[in-house]
Design an enzyme around this catalytic site. Structure first.
Site, PDB file in Angstrom:
ATOM      1  N   LYS A  76      44.957  23.095  27.929  1.00 47.53           N
ATOM      2  CA  LYS A  76      45.919  22.076  27.305  1.00 47.53           C
ATOM      3  C   LYS A  76      46.273  21.212  28.463  1.00 47.53           C
ATOM      4  CE  LYS A  76      50.177  22.790  24.466  1.00 47.53           C
ATOM      5  NZ  LYS A  76      51.232  23.486  23.785  1.00 47.53           N
ATOM      6  N   SER A 151      51.773  23.191  18.934  1.00 54.22           N
ATOM      7  CA  SER A 151      51.345  21.936  19.794  1.00 54.22           C
ATOM      8  C   SER A 151      50.051  22.372  20.449  1.00 54.22           C
ATOM      9  CB  SER A 151      52.538  21.631  20.853  1.00 54.22           C
ATOM     10  OG  SER A 151      52.446  22.684  21.622  1.00 54.22           O
ATOM     11  N   SER A 175      53.466  27.865  19.405  1.00 56.60           N
ATOM     12  CA  SER A 175      52.365  26.781  19.705  1.00 56.60           C
ATOM     13  C   SER A 175      50.936  27.163  20.049  1.00 56.60           C
ATOM     14  CB  SER A 175      52.661  25.863  20.844  1.00 56.60           C
ATOM     15  OG  SER A 175      53.291  24.789  20.481  1.00 56.60           O
TER      16      SER A 175
HETATM   17  N1  GLN Z   1      56.890  23.960  17.036  1.00 56.67           N
HETATM   18  C1  GLN Z   1      57.740  24.297  18.190  1.00 56.67           C
HETATM   19  C2  GLN Z   1      58.543  23.212  18.628  1.00 56.67           C
HETATM   20  O1  GLN Z   1      58.026  21.982  18.330  1.00 56.67           O
HETATM   21  C3  GLN Z   1      56.925  25.150  18.979  1.00 56.67           C
HETATM   22  C4  GLN Z   1      56.202  24.370  20.170  1.00 56.67           C
HETATM   23  C5  GLN Z   1      55.765  25.278  21.187  1.00 56.67           C
HETATM   24  O2  GLN Z   1      55.554  26.367  21.059  1.00 56.67           O
HETATM   25  N2  GLN Z   1      55.452  24.560  22.218  1.00 56.67           N
HETATM   26  O3  GLN Z   1      59.373  23.411  19.429  1.00 56.67           O
END
Ligand code: GLN
Length: 489
Positions: A76, A151, A175
């Site tokens: 990532k 994400s 995410s």
């Molecule tokens: N969707 C969640 C957020 O936007 C989780 C994001 C993540 O786990 N990095 O905070």
């Protein structure tokens, strides 16, 4: 060369049927072919990968049978890998080159794994759909009109499209699990602390973990086995007991195992077609000998609010360092220092990042900190106590990962509250630091369409039971091979 499913790459490599270099060539062939459709990669490193693969081939020739030797991997784009670009999906880090390795990247390199690319992501890991990247959305390989989930969108799609066997994502509130569920990939959130966060760009430090993703639970185990270990550079890191059993992973005998079904995760909010798939997998667990026990986690309803209050507060503090002075983007015209910082941040951050910085600053402000941030910390405790109580009665929990299948592009990106609700089943475990993973559970056939969309099931275990959790998932995957079904691209 056309290779079989990526779950077999390791065996081919160990038998000498393919070389590490062949695998890297195959990865890049797929990247060239499918990237125009998927946009999973932000930067890739062909020459460096070939060089690393030749080294790994020499290691394999001399008898090295390490868990990750010779296998290509995607990272990532929030992991530091010395000499590579790192954007975190943001314009504010455009052109920034890392000058050191994250501990987990160091460990991968030492294990002979080959990082080939930096994967697309929602800006600074904020998002649930993969649409909030300054480098364009990552599309779902099962239906490119739909989101991949976020994400860690690119890390997951790189595995789903078989660019690589495995990848590193990060999971703060879901995410890796959410895109894993949307794209039919096995994606784990380990116990908070068992993987060093040193060199992973922080979003919300009390929630962030490194998330190993792969084409099966067996492969996640192999990846995790080379990554675990306490790290002096991360004071929150801890040792994982029994980590020698991660590779090669054995299946758990499910007879006598108690799996809890928290009723708060099976309410009307869940799409009926998703519910059907989950119910079928519950039957599959039963037929393997597990007893499925209804239980309650009474504070579940507070998880999303609690998560977002804590998350934005930590985000506003962590993102303060991007000021146009030290890293990346700087505005071209400014009157003075304050103006330079303000303009750089205004021009460099996207909408969602700005929203969270503002909300976080609000929550932490002296007049509001008790009402919001401190209250959220108390709710976090109650949510954790729910899990502790549940694990006195059961060995694992099973829930949906998401109330729906992958949704159409653009359908939630304009409405933050709607987007945040995608995390309704993933946020609570993050708050409690528990190990959990999303495994492919089956498919939903869309009406009047040839498209089938994957559905993930979430398995949750007590803290530090990561090995047992993976053994459970492996046992399931030995008799239910949904994870081997590939999208047609
Ligand atoms: N969707 C969640 C957020 O936007 C989780 C994001 C993540 O786990 N990095 O905070």
């Amino acid at each position: 060369m056309t290779l079989p499913h990526s779950t077999q790459w390791r065996t081919l490599l160990q038998k000498g049927d393919v070389s590490s270099r062949d695998l890297v060539e195959e990865s890049f062939k797929k990247i060239r072919e499918f990237e125009p459709k998927l946009n999973a990669i932000i930067s890739h490193y062909y020459e460096e990968s070939i060089e690393l693969s030749l080294k790994s081939d020499r290691r394999i020739k001399s008898g090295d049978r390490g868990a990750m030797v010779g296998l290509p991997i995607a990272l990532k784009d929030n992991f530091n890998w010395s000499g590579s670009l790192m954007t975190c999906g943001s314009k504010i880090l455009k052109g920034f080159t890392s000058h050191y390795n994250a501990t987990v990247v160091d460990k991968l390199l030492r294990a002979g794994s080959i990082p080939i690319a930096k994967a697309n992501m929602d800006e600074f890991a904020m998002g649930s759909s993969g649409e909030f990247s300054a480098y364009g959305p990552t599309l779902n390989p099962w239906d490119t009109q739909r989101v991949s989930g976020g994400s860690s969108s690119g890390s997951i799609v790189s595995v789903a499209a078989q660019y690589v066997v495995s990848s590193l994502g990060s999971d703060t509130g879901g995410s890796v699990r959410l895109p894993g569920s949307f794209c039919n990939v096995t994606a784990m959130r380990p116990t908070y602390g068992i993987l060093s966060r040193y060199g992973l760009t922080s979003m919300a430090s009390s929630l962030d973990v490194v998330g190993p993703c792969a084409s099966s639970a067996f492969e996640v185990g192999a990846l995790l086995s080379v990554l675990v270990g306490q790290d002096a550079k991360d004071s929150t890191s801890i040792e994982l007991p029994k980590c020698e059993s991660l590779y090669p992973l054995k299946p758990l005998d499910l007879r006598g195992i108690r799996v809890g079904l928290p009723r708060e995760y099976f309410t009307d909010g869940i799409d009926p077609s998703v519910r059907k798939v989950i119910e079928k997998s519950i039957d599959e667990f039963k037929s393997m000998g597990a007893s499925m026990i209804p239980i309650s986690l009474p504070h579940t309803a507070y998880a999303i609010d609690t998560y977002y209050l804590i998350c934005v507060s930590e985000v506003s503090s962590n993102l303060a360092r991007f000021d146009g002075i030290r890293f990346g983007y700087r505005t071209s015209k400014s009157e003075n220092l304050i103006d330079l910082i303000a303009k750089t941040r205004d021009e460099g951050f996207g909408e969602e990042a700005k929203r969270r910085i503002l909300l976080g600053a609000f929550c932490l402000n002296q007049g509001h900190v008790d009402e919001y941030y401190h209250r959220a910390l108390r709710a976090r405790n109650l949510i954790t106590q729910d899990f502790n109580k549940a694990f006195q009665e059961v060995d694992f929990l099973l829930t949906p990962v998401s109330p729906s299948v992958a949704f159409p592009l653009g359908s939630k990106s304009k409405d933050p509250a709607e987007m945040y609700l995608s995390d309704v089943y993933s946020a609570a475990t993050s708050l409690s630091g528990l190990p959990c993973l999303s495994i492919p559970g089956g498919f939903v056939q869309l009406p009047n369409s040839p498209v089938r969309l994957p559905v993930g099931i979430q398995l949750i275990a007590p803290a530090l039971s990561d090995v047992k959790l993976l053994e459970l998932a492996h046992a399931f995957q030995l008799s239910n091979t949904h994870h081997l079904t590939q999208p047609v691209l």
